[in-house]
Design a protein around this motif. Structure first.
Motif, PDB file in Angstrom:
ATOM      1  N   ALA A 107       0.815  -1.223   0.000  1.00 19.92           N
ATOM      2  CA  ALA A 107       0.000   0.000   0.000  1.00 19.92           C
ATOM      3  C   ALA A 107       0.845   1.268   0.000  1.00 19.92           C
ATOM      4  CB  ALA A 107      -0.943  -0.004   1.195  1.00 19.92           C
ATOM      5  N   ALA A 108       2.016   1.227   0.628  1.00 23.32           N
ATOM      6  CA  ALA A 108       2.867   2.420   0.694  1.00 23.32           C
ATOM      7  C   ALA A 108       3.448   2.791  -0.664  1.00 23.32           C
ATOM      8  CB  ALA A 108       3.998   2.205   1.702  1.00 23.32           C
ATOM      9  N   PHE A 109       3.430   1.848  -1.612  1.00 25.14           N
ATOM     10  CA  PHE A 109       3.995   2.101  -2.944  1.00 25.14           C
ATOM     11  C   PHE A 109       2.918   2.338  -3.997  1.00 25.14           C
ATOM     12  CE2 PHE A 109       6.651  -0.945  -0.600  1.00 25.14           C
ATOM     13  CZ  PHE A 109       7.798  -0.179  -0.456  1.00 25.14           C
ATOM     14  N   LEU A 110       1.648   2.244  -3.595  1.00 26.25           N
ATOM     15  CA  LEU A 110       0.542   2.410  -4.535  1.00 26.25           C
ATOM     16  C   LEU A 110      -0.066   3.798  -4.401  1.00 26.25           C
ATOM     17  CD1 LEU A 110      -1.176  -1.060  -3.967  1.00 26.25           C
ATOM     18  CD2 LEU A 110       0.425  -0.435  -5.790  1.00 26.25           C
ATOM     19  N   LEU A 111      -0.451   4.364  -5.519  1.00 32.48           N
ATOM     20  CA  LEU A 111      -1.002   5.719  -5.528  1.00 32.48           C
ATOM     21  C   LEU A 111      -2.331   5.716  -6.264  1.00 32.48           C
ATOM     22  CD1 LEU A 111      -0.064   8.824  -4.952  1.00 32.48           C
ATOM     23  CD2 LEU A 111       0.291   8.871  -7.439  1.00 32.48           C
ATOM     24  N   LEU A 112      -3.316   6.372  -5.678  1.00 32.75           N
ATOM     25  CA  LEU A 112      -4.562   6.651  -6.397  1.00 32.75           C
ATOM     26  C   LEU A 112      -4.388   8.034  -7.002  1.00 32.75           C
ATOM     27  CD1 LEU A 112      -7.218   5.284  -3.883  1.00 32.75           C
ATOM     28  CD2 LEU A 112      -6.575   4.308  -6.092  1.00 32.75           C
ATOM     29  N   ALA A 113      -4.145   8.056  -8.302  1.00 33.70           N
ATOM     30  CA  ALA A 113      -3.755   9.293  -8.978  1.00 33.70           C
ATOM     31  C   ALA A 113      -4.945  10.010  -9.584  1.00 33.70           C
ATOM     32  CB  ALA A 113      -2.727   8.981 -10.058  1.00 33.70           C
ATOM     33  N   THR A 114      -4.918  11.342  -9.458  1.00 34.70           N
ATOM     34  CA  THR A 114      -5.918  12.194 -10.092  1.00 34.70           C
ATOM     35  C   THR A 114      -5.288  13.095 -11.156  1.00 34.70           C
ATOM     36  OG1 THR A 114      -5.611  13.863  -8.352  1.00 34.70           O
ATOM     37  CG2 THR A 114      -7.363  12.226  -8.024  1.00 34.70           C
ATOM     38  N   HIS A 115      -3.938  13.228 -11.122  1.00 37.37           N
ATOM     39  CA  HIS A 115      -3.227  14.100 -12.049  1.00 37.37           C
ATOM     40  C   HIS A 115      -1.984  13.398 -12.588  1.00 37.37           C
ATOM     41  CE1 HIS A 115      -5.664  16.994  -9.815  1.00 37.37           C
ATOM     42  NE2 HIS A 115      -5.395  17.928 -10.732  1.00 37.37           N
ATOM     43  N   TYR A 116      -1.555  13.812 -13.779  1.00 36.09           N
ATOM     44  CA  TYR A 116      -0.248  13.416 -14.302  1.00 36.09           C
ATOM     45  C   TYR A 116       0.395  14.631 -14.957  1.00 36.09           C
ATOM     46  CZ  TYR A 116      -3.045  12.450 -18.581  1.00 36.09           C
ATOM     47  OH  TYR A 116      -3.922  12.522 -19.641  1.00 36.09           O
ATOM     48  N   ALA A 117       1.699  14.775 -14.727  1.00 33.56           N
ATOM     49  CA  ALA A 117       2.454  15.923 -15.262  1.00 33.56           C
ATOM     50  C   ALA A 117       1.774  17.248 -14.933  1.00 33.56           C
ATOM     51  CB  ALA A 117       2.645  15.780 -16.774  1.00 33.56           C
ATOM     52  N   GLY A 118       1.164  17.328 -13.735  1.00 35.27           N
ATOM     53  CA  GLY A 118       0.530  18.559 -13.290  1.00 35.27           C
ATOM     54  C   GLY A 118      -0.838  18.819 -13.862  1.00 35.27           C
ATOM     55  N   GLU A 119      -1.365  17.919 -14.682  1.00 35.69           N
ATOM     56  CA  GLU A 119      -2.660  18.092 -15.308  1.00 35.69           C
ATOM     57  C   GLU A 119      -3.638  17.018 -14.828  1.00 35.69           C
ATOM     58  OE1 GLU A 119      -2.016  17.711 -19.447  1.00 35.69           O
ATOM     59  OE2 GLU A 119      -0.588  19.381 -19.582  1.00 35.69           O
ATOM     60  N   PRO A 120      -4.935  17.327 -14.799  1.00 35.89           N
ATOM     61  CA  PRO A 120      -5.915  16.290 -14.454  1.00 35.89           C
ATOM     62  C   PRO A 120      -5.867  15.156 -15.473  1.00 35.89           C
ATOM     63  CG  PRO A 120      -6.914  18.470 -14.367  1.00 35.89           C
ATOM     64  CD  PRO A 120      -5.574  18.654 -15.008  1.00 35.89           C
ATOM     65  N   LEU A 121      -6.103  13.955 -15.020  1.00 40.59           N
ATOM     66  CA  LEU A 121      -6.137  12.806 -15.926  1.00 40.59           C
ATOM     67  C   LEU A 121      -7.198  13.011 -16.997  1.00 40.59           C
ATOM     68  CD1 LEU A 121      -6.059   9.851 -13.347  1.00 40.59           C
ATOM     69  CD2 LEU A 121      -4.158  10.623 -14.767  1.00 40.59           C
ATOM     70  N   SER A 122      -6.910  12.523 -18.190  1.00 37.05           N
ATOM     71  CA  SER A 122      -7.919  12.515 -19.250  1.00 37.05           C
ATOM     72  C   SER A 122      -8.783  11.273 -19.097  1.00 37.05           C
ATOM     73  CB  SER A 122      -7.249  12.510 -20.621  1.00 37.05           C
ATOM     74  OG  SER A 122      -6.567  11.285 -20.837  1.00 37.05           O
ATOM     75  N   ALA A 123      -9.920  11.256 -19.785  1.00 35.65           N
ATOM     76  CA  ALA A 123     -10.813  10.097 -19.710  1.00 35.65           C
ATOM     77  C   ALA A 123     -10.109   8.832 -20.181  1.00 35.65           C
ATOM     78  CB  ALA A 123     -12.067  10.353 -20.528  1.00 35.65           C
ATOM     79  N   GLY A 124      -9.340   8.949 -21.272  1.00 29.49           N
ATOM     80  CA  GLY A 124      -8.671   7.778 -21.813  1.00 29.49           C
ATOM     81  C   GLY A 124      -7.602   7.214 -20.909  1.00 29.49           C
ATOM     82  N   HIS A 125      -7.074   8.053 -20.035  1.00 28.76           N
ATOM     83  CA  HIS A 125      -6.023   7.612 -19.120  1.00 28.76           C
ATOM     84  C   HIS A 125      -6.526   7.408 -17.696  1.00 28.76           C
ATOM     85  CE1 HIS A 125      -2.844   7.653 -22.023  1.00 28.76           C
ATOM     86  NE2 HIS A 125      -3.075   8.905 -22.357  1.00 28.76           N
ATOM     87  N   GLY A 126      -7.845   7.279 -17.537  1.00 28.43           N
ATOM     88  CA  GLY A 126      -8.365   6.809 -16.260  1.00 28.43           C
ATOM     89  C   GLY A 126      -9.081   7.810 -15.396  1.00 28.43           C
ATOM     90  N   ALA A 127      -9.374   9.027 -15.886  1.00 28.91           N
ATOM     91  CA  ALA A 127     -10.064  10.026 -15.069  1.00 28.91           C
ATOM     92  C   ALA A 127     -11.415   9.501 -14.571  1.00 28.91           C
ATOM     93  CB  ALA A 127     -10.269  11.308 -15.879  1.00 28.91           C
ATOM     94  N   PRO A 128     -11.787   9.846 -13.350  1.00 29.07           N
ATOM     95  CA  PRO A 128     -11.119  10.822 -12.489  1.00 29.07           C
ATOM     96  C   PRO A 128      -9.992  10.234 -11.617  1.00 29.07           C
ATOM     97  CG  PRO A 128     -13.184  10.176 -11.495  1.00 29.07           C
ATOM     98  CD  PRO A 128     -13.115   9.470 -12.819  1.00 29.07           C
ATOM     99  N   VAL A 129      -9.957   8.918 -11.436  1.00 33.88           N
ATOM    100  CA  VAL A 129      -8.954   8.314 -10.549  1.00 33.88           C
ATOM    101  C   VAL A 129      -8.441   7.019 -11.175  1.00 33.88           C
ATOM    102  CG1 VAL A 129      -8.464   7.412  -8.236  1.00 33.88           C
ATOM    103  CG2 VAL A 129     -10.180   9.215  -8.531  1.00 33.88           C
ATOM    104  N   ARG A 130      -7.134   6.853 -11.172  1.00 40.04           N
ATOM    105  CA  ARG A 130      -6.556   5.590 -11.608  1.00 40.04           C
ATOM    106  C   ARG A 130      -5.502   5.147 -10.601  1.00 40.04           C
ATOM    107  NH1 ARG A 130      -3.430   5.339 -17.023  1.00 40.04           N
ATOM    108  NH2 ARG A 130      -3.386   3.155 -16.376  1.00 40.04           N
TER     109      ARG A 130
END
Length: 348
Positions: A291-314
């Motif tokens: 769990a310490a190495f896993l991230l629930l990401a909402t942004h990549y490269a400072g930008e919100p995730l796109s739909a194709g890349h898993g928005a809102p959370v991947r």
């Protein structure tokens, strides 16, 4: 010893060598889909490539075997399966080399060359079984003799040498294949999410809508969280290594799973696991210890995730291949079952 005994033995050894190389190439090809960390990936990719190229070393001997067999067994056995297998092996090897050299830029009728290579490999495996059954060959004690084992060692060394020569040539010429990752993947879109391919597991599709709230289920308690609640400021630089043959290194931002679980106030089971489930039903189970190495990401490269890349959370799972990085996360559930009690690759 009969005058034809030595050629027959040589033919059998050639066939055994071909079968061994095909089995090793197929086995490591399957294994490559599950290995994402550098050293194991390099070992698997090296063995896979060497086994495939090693088939070329046996072509001269196999040619002699084929000519002799045609004269001796003309009209006694339908050669259709054997010739179909030969064609598939050649095409599988050729597409593997094309992916190695040209990477994701090479496609056949809009399908990535790696996907074509995998499909041909599966078909080759099926025909290998069919051909082996039709040949009605039985194992012999002489198949494990010292001479045969020595010949196998020479073949393995030759295959590795040929693989090393190809790799060295790619690096010297500056070909795209010389810059592959240990897994064999080619770089696409590192630091630039807009250039990163949009892909998903072949049974999955990009959902419509925002997916709703994320459910965190632990200790019998369900907590509903909005995507904005998951932008905890945790940043991880990790490589997304897709089994489609490409990789991209990005800076991902969100909340670490261990911090999210700690905030739930629930006592976590020892040796438990966590199920991460998409709005599409796609799921992967991972060790709770990770769990310490896993991230629930909402942004990549400072930008919100796109739909194709898993928005809102991947999910971001460093060191694991892309199919572990669950997109469009809808539920995270702590379970008592071991993480390995699931299909090795997603079936849904």
């Amino acid at each position: 010893m009969p005058t034809g005994a030595l050629p027959r033995r040589a033919g059998r050894r050639t066939n055994l060598g071909l079968l061994a190389l095909l089995l090793v190439a197929g086995g490591t090809g399957v294994l490559a889909f599950g290995v994402g960390t550098p050293l194991p990936s390099q070992v698997v990719a090296t063995v896979h490539g060497a086994a495939g190229l090693g088939l070329l070393l046996l072509v001269p001997w196999k040619t002699v075997v084929v000519r002799r067999s045609r004269r001796r067994a003309l009209g006694r056995r339908d050669p259709t399966v054997a010739w179909a297998l030969a064609v598939l092996v050649v095409l599988t090897l050729a597409t593997g080399v094309l992916h190695t050299v040209g990477g994701t830029a090479v496609a056949v009728a809009g399908v990535g060359i790696l996907q074509v290579h995998v499909a041909l490999g599966v078909a080759t495996g099926l025909l290998v079984v069919l051909h082996a059954v039709g040949a009605r060959q039985r194992p012999r004690r002489s198949d494990a003799s010292r001479r045969v084992l020595l010949q196998a060692g020479v073949l393995a060394a030759g295959a590795l040498a040929l693989w090393g020569a190809v790799e060295g040539g790619l690096r010297l010429t500056g070909a795209p294949g010389g810059r592959r990752r240990a897994t064999g993947s080619h770089e696409r879109g590192s630091g630039d999410p807009s250039a990163m391919p949009v892909t998903q597991w072949f049974t999955d599709t990009v959902p419509t809508g925002d997916g709703g709230a994320l459910e965190l289920v632990a200790g019998g308690r369900t907590t509903r969280l909005r995507a904005s609640d998951l932008d905890g400021g945790d940043v991880v630089t990790a490589v997304l290594d897709c089994t489609g043959g490409w990789y991209a290194e990005q800076e991902w931002r969100g909340v670490r799973l261990d911090r999210l679980l700690a905030g739930s106030g629930v006592e976590l089971p020892d040796g438990g696991s966590v199920d991460v489930v998409s709005v599409t039903g796609y799921r992967r189970r991972l060790p709770l210890d990770d769990a310490a190495f896993l991230l629930l990401a909402t942004h990549y490269a400072g930008e919100p995730l796109s739909a194709g890349h898993g928005a809102p959370v991947r999910l971001v799972a460093p060191g694991r291949r892309g199919y572990w990085w669950v997109k469009w996360v809808r539920r995270v559930e702590v379970v008592d079952a071991p993480w390995w009690l699931q299909p090795p690759v997603p079936l849904q």
